[in-house]
Design an enzyme around this catalytic site. Structure first.
Site, PDB file in Angstrom:
ATOM      1  N   LYS A  49      14.978   2.676   9.511  1.00  0.00           N
ATOM      2  CA  LYS A  49      13.622   3.227   9.726  1.00  0.00           C
ATOM      3  C   LYS A  49      12.593   2.095   9.772  1.00  0.00           C
ATOM      4  CE  LYS A  49      15.015   7.544   7.579  1.00  0.00           C
ATOM      5  NZ  LYS A  49      15.111   8.373   6.376  1.00  0.00           N
ATOM      6  N   GLN A  93      13.051   9.023   0.388  1.00  0.00           N
ATOM      7  CA  GLN A  93      14.450   9.021   0.835  1.00  0.00           C
ATOM      8  C   GLN A  93      15.295   9.793  -0.186  1.00  0.00           C
ATOM      9  OE1 GLN A  93      15.566   7.554   3.790  1.00  0.00           O
ATOM     10  NE2 GLN A  93      17.503   8.564   3.314  1.00  0.00           N
ATOM     11  N   ASP A 116       8.358  14.154   6.635  1.00  0.00           N
ATOM     12  CA  ASP A 116       9.670  14.809   6.770  1.00  0.00           C
ATOM     13  C   ASP A 116       9.558  16.333   6.903  1.00  0.00           C
ATOM     14  OD1 ASP A 116      11.851  13.107   6.971  1.00  0.00           O
ATOM     15  OD2 ASP A 116      11.901  12.667   4.826  1.00  0.00           O
TER      16      ASP A 116
END
Ligand code: NDP
Length: 279
Positions: A49, A93, A116
């Site tokens: 990422k 994460q 997200d």
């Protein structure tokens, strides 16, 4: 034999367009990434990422923690990132260290910075088909792949195998919002083959290699493989028995090079969209 859906090509195009748009912005979008686990796969995902962001022109701030991080300190950091106008997106994460309360952490992220799309406000908006600030990256990437390959969803029987909060459930909602008739299967589903055989579009997201065999796939179906498992020989494999299923399907995603690159491209796009929302 099936045509291969080239997720890498589609993802590269999305990233190329984003990079172009970012050249015309007067400031740089910033993505904060929190890595609070000791999982080697997570470390690889975060590095990927970081790399893609820098290629496109998105700034990343990576917060890496060892297991001494406390719930209180993580909550404090998220409040600070929420209040920081220079931060446009916050990504935690997953999974977090076991002693941390994942839901509490996800739920305090500002929904307008929830890159997200996992905050209850965003999942609720997705559920009600009311424009979430961000749509979870993997489901969004799959929808884009289907669109790119001209696969119509209206009235299609779609079977999603796997009901996680990050892939299966939001994907089922997203495709329902696009007028597909969606069946969501999981590990307790009885006679999975009978259900998958009925799918015009079959999507598997379980992390169970070779779960989807050729006899489970309707002739001419579109098969999307979300699963990623690293084998002992380090090779990455999906959930689908690709070599056999490709003779049954009309279109199929490979692993790697299918859904994976789309997830990162959609993370980049979500970061840009939240940046535009805030500026
Ligand atoms: P989870 O482990 O959270 O969920 C797995 C789901 O699969 C569960 O709903 C589980 O059912 C179901 N399942 C497991 N075994 C079976 C079975 N034998 N038959 C039917 N259903 C089964 O995983 P994630 O959703 O996080 O990830 C799934 C896979 O996708 C993993 O391989 C992951 O690495 C990959 N992934 C890939 C991404 C990409 O960009 N390509 C992004 C995110 C994930 P139950 O709920 O009953 O336990």
């Amino acid at each position: 034999m099936a045509d291969i859906i080239d997720g890498k090509r589609v993802a590269d195009n999305i990233c190329k367009k984003l990079k172009e748009k970012l050249k015309h912005e007067s400031s740089t979008p910033t993505l904060a990434v929190i890595l609070a686990n000791n999982n080697s796969a997570s470390k690889i995902y975060v590095s990927a990422k970081e790399k893609k962001s820098s290629q496109i022109g998105i700034k990343t701030c990576i917060y890496r923690f060892d297991s001494s991080i406390t719930q209180g300190n993580l909550i404090k950091l998220i409040h600070e990132l929420n209040a920081d106008d220079s931060v446009n997106g916050i990504l935690v994460q997953l999974p977090l260290y076991k002693h941390l309360n994942q839901n509490e952490i996800l739920n305090i992220i500002d929904p307008k910075k929830d890159v997200d799309g996992f905050h209850p406000i965003n999942t609720g908006r997705l559920c009600s088909n009311l424009n979430p600030y961000a749509i979870p990256c993997t489901p969004k990437g799959i929808l884009k792949l289907l669109n790119e390959y001209g696969i119509k969803l209206q009235g299609k029987n779609v079977v999603v195998v796997g009901r996680s909060n990050i892939v299966g459930k939001p994907l089922a909602l997203l495709l329902t919002n696009h007028d597909a008739t969606v069946t969501l299967a999981h590990s307790k589903t009885k006679d999975l083959k009978k259900i998958t055989k009925n799918a015009d579009i079959l999507i598997s997201a379980t992390g169970h290699p070779k779960l989807i065999t050729a006899d489970m796939v309707k002739k001419g179906a579109v098969v999307i493989d979300v699963g990623i498992t690293r084998q002992l020989d380090k090779k990455l494999v999906g959930d689908v028995d690709f070599e056999k299923v490709k003779n049954q399907a009309s279109l199929i995603t490979p692993v790697p090079g299918g859904v994976g690159p789309m997830t990162i491209a959609c993370l980049m796009e979500n970061t840009y969209e939240l940046f535009k929302l805030q500026n």
